[in-house]
Design an enzyme around this catalytic site. Structure first.
Site, PDB file in Angstrom:
ATOM      1  CG  HIS A   1      -0.153   0.236   2.518  1.00  0.00           C
ATOM      2  ND1 HIS A   1       0.540  -0.770   3.140  1.00  0.00           N
ATOM      3  CD2 HIS A   1       0.045   1.342   3.269  1.00  0.00           C
ATOM      4  CE1 HIS A   1       1.099  -0.299   4.241  1.00  0.00           C
ATOM      5  NE2 HIS A   1       0.834   0.982   4.334  1.00  0.00           N
TER       6      HIS A   1
HETATM    7  N1  UDP Z   1      -2.482  -5.671   9.375  1.00  0.00           N
HETATM    8  C1  UDP Z   1      -3.707  -6.186   9.787  1.00  0.00           C
HETATM    9  N2  UDP Z   1      -4.624  -6.505   8.832  1.00  0.00           N
HETATM   10  C2  UDP Z   1      -4.388  -6.372   7.492  1.00  0.00           C
HETATM   11  C3  UDP Z   1      -3.123  -5.880   7.093  1.00  0.00           C
HETATM   12  C4  UDP Z   1      -2.204  -5.523   8.057  1.00  0.00           C
HETATM   13  O1  UDP Z   1      -3.953  -6.318  10.981  1.00  0.00           O
HETATM   14  O2  UDP Z   1      -5.268  -6.674   6.694  1.00  0.00           O
HETATM   15  C5  UDP Z   1      -1.507  -5.309  10.414  1.00  0.00           C
HETATM   16  C6  UDP Z   1      -0.169  -5.960  10.255  1.00  0.00           C
HETATM   17  O3  UDP Z   1      -0.154  -7.228  10.846  1.00  0.00           O
HETATM   18  C7  UDP Z   1       0.747  -4.975  10.940  1.00  0.00           C
HETATM   19  C8  UDP Z   1       0.111  -3.648  10.643  1.00  0.00           C
HETATM   20  O4  UDP Z   1      -1.237  -3.916  10.278  1.00  0.00           O
HETATM   21  O5  UDP Z   1       0.741  -5.166  12.338  1.00  0.00           O
HETATM   22  C9  UDP Z   1       0.849  -2.996   9.512  1.00  0.00           C
HETATM   23  O6  UDP Z   1       0.159  -1.927   9.079  1.00  0.00           O
HETATM   24  P1  UDP Z   1       0.448  -1.234   7.680  1.00  0.00           P
HETATM   25  O7  UDP Z   1       1.051  -2.196   6.751  1.00  0.00           O
HETATM   26  O8  UDP Z   1      -0.820  -0.568   7.306  1.00  0.00           O
HETATM   27  O9  UDP Z   1       1.456  -0.076   8.080  1.00  0.00           O
HETATM   28  P2  UDP Z   1       3.047   0.015   8.152  1.00  0.00           P
HETATM   29  O10 UDP Z   1       3.530  -1.025   9.108  1.00  0.00           O
HETATM   30  O11 UDP Z   1       3.576  -0.158   6.789  1.00  0.00           O
HETATM   31  O12 UDP Z   1       3.283   1.391   8.670  1.00  0.00           O
END
Ligand code: UDP
Length: 363
Positions: free
Chosen positions: A207
C-alpha cells in the site's frame, strides 16, 4: 520522585498505531499515577482498518474522535494540528505521545511542541533515507520535536545521533519494538480469517504511496504477483488505498488469480502469518512480524528501515521489478527458515516505555 498524576494525551490515527498503542496503553494503565487520554484523528476510518482493532485488542475507546481523513498531506496535517491543539488546550497534558511516522504523528508532535508540551515518540530513529516517502519526512521532524525518543534498535539510536535529530535536553531510550510485544501477547488469541485459505500460501500486503500511486509501478507489481501465483497461491488483504489505485488503472481484483481479501483484523492477521510460507510486503510492520512468526520476508521496496533483518538474511529487498522479485520468491519459498539472531528487544518494550514515563518527573 514526583508523585503528581501525569496526564498523557496519545495521538492515534492509522492501523499500525492502534496495534502499537494496544500494548503501550495497557502497560501505562498499570501505573496509577498516569492518566491517558486517547485522541483518534480519524486518518483510518473504515471499520476493518480502525474500530475492529479497538475491539479485538481492548484499546481504550478514544476520548476524542476528530474524524479527519481523505485529504492531501498538507490539508490533513493542518486540520489535525488545529483540532489537536484545541484538545491539548482543554486537557493540558504533561506529555503527548505519538507513534511511528504518519501525518497524525507529525500533527500531534507539532501541535504539542508549539504549546510547550513534551513529546514522547514511540518508534523513533527509523530511517529509509528516502525523502520522497512522506513517512520519512514525518519521522525526521517528529524525532527532532521529541523530548523522549523510544527507539526499537541500536541502529535507530545511531540514526538519531547521526542525523542531528536530538533536541537539546531530549533523551533516547532503546526499548525494543513494541510490535514484538503485540505479536507475542496476541498470537495465542489468533483467529482464523473468514476467507478460506489453503496452505501452503504466500501472504502479501502492499500500500506504500510509491508503489501504488504510480500506475507503471503498480502494474509491474501486479504482474509479478500474478506470476507468483504459479509458485503458490498469493493471499492479499487489500488496503483501501491500493484498491482505489487499482480502480484508477482499471484492474479488477475479482478477475485476478491473486486471492484478494478485505483487510483483516490483527488476530486474523496473526493467523495468516502463522500459516503462510512466505511474506511479501511493502509494509514496515509486516517485515518484522514475518520474522517474529518465523517466516522469510521479501520486501517490495528499494530500501527498508529495519536493516537488521536484511543484514541477517531474514528479509530480502527486491523493489518492484518482476524479474528480480520472482527468483527471490522462488528461492525463499523453498527454503526452511532459520532465525538464530534475536532482534528488536525481549518483547517488553511497552513496559519499559510506561516505566520511563512513570519515572520521569514533570515540572
Ligand atoms: N495488518 C492487519 N490486517 C491487514 C493488514 C495488516 O492487521 O489486513 C496489520 C499488520 O499485521 C501490521 C500492521 O497492520 O501489524 C501494519 O500496518 P500497515 O502495513 O498498514 O502499516 P506500516 O507497518 O507499513 O506502517
Amino acid at each position: 520522585m514526583d508523585n503528581r498524576k501525569k496526564k498523557i494525551v496519545t495521538i492515534l490515527g492509522a492501523r499500525p498505531q492502534f496495534i502499537k498503542a494496544a500494548v503501550v496503553s495497557r502497560a501505562l494503565s498499570e501505573f496509577s499515577d498516569i492518566q491517558e487520554i486517547v485522541v483518534h484523528t480519524g486518518q483510518h476510518f473504515d471499520r476493518n482498518m480502525s474500530q475492529l482493532f479497538f475491539e479485538q485488542m481492548g484499546i481504550p475507546e478514544p476520548d476524542y474522535n476528530l474524524d479527519i481523513h481523505g485529504l492531501p498531506h498538507g490539508a490533513l496535517t493542518g486540520r489535525m494540528m488545529e483540532r489537536i491543539e484545541e484538545v491539548l488546550l482543554a486537557e493540558k497534558p504533561d506529555w503527548v505521545m505519538v507513534y511511528g511516522d504518519t501525518d497524525s504523528t507529525l500533527a500531534g508532535a507539532l501541535a504539542a511542541k508549539k504549546l510547550h508540551i513534551r513529546v514522547a515518540h514511540v518508534e523513533a530513529g527509523l530511517r529509509s533515507f528516502n525523502e520522497a516517502m512522506p513517512e520519512e519526512i514525518n519521522r525526521v521532524l517528529t524525532d527532532r520535536l521529541s523530548d523522549l525518543l523510544f527507539c526499537p534498535s541500536e541502529s535507530a539510536v545511531r540514526n538519531v545521533h547521526d542525523g542531528g535529530c536530538l533536541a537539546p535536553g531530549a533523551k533516547i531510550v532503546m526499548c525494543g519494538d513494541v510490535m514484538k510485544d503485540a505479536a507475542k501477547k496476541f498470537y495465542p488469541h489468533r483467529r482464523k480469517a473468514d476467507a478460506a485459505v489453503q496452505v501452503p500460501f504466500i501472504l502479501c500486503t502492499f500500500h506504500r504511496a510509491e508503489n501504488v500511486d504510480d500506475s507503471e509501478t503498480l502494474r509491474n507489481l501486479l504482474d509479478a504477483l500474478e506470476q507468483i501465483c504459479a509458485i503458490a497461491p498469493v493471499v492479499c488483504p487489500l488496503h483501501p488505498h491500493t484498491r482505489k489505485s487499482m480502480e484508477t488503472i482499471g484492474f479488477v481484483p475479482e478477475r485476478s488469480p491473486i486471492r484478494f481479501i478485505a483487510p483483516v483484523g490483527y488476530l486474523e492477521m496473526l493467523y495468516l502469518l502463522g500459516d503462510c510460507s512466505l511474506v511479501l510486503t511493502d509494509s514496515g510492520g509486516l517485515q518484522k512480524e514475518a520474522y517474529y512468526m518465523g517466516k522469510y520476508c521479501v520486501t517490495l521496496r528499494n530500501e527498508t528501515e529495519w536493516t537488521e533483518l536484511v543484514d541477517c538474511g531474514y528479509n530480502r529487498i527486491v523493489g518492484t521489478v518482476p524479474a528480480v522479485i520472482l527468483p527471490t520468491v522462488r528461492e525463499l519459498f523453498a527454503k526452511t527458515p532459520e532465525f538464530p539472531v534475536e532482534l528488536y528487544g525481549d518483547g517488553h518494550a511497552s513496559e519499559l516505555i510506561a516505566k520511563t514515563l512513570h519515572q520521569t518527573p514533570v515540572p
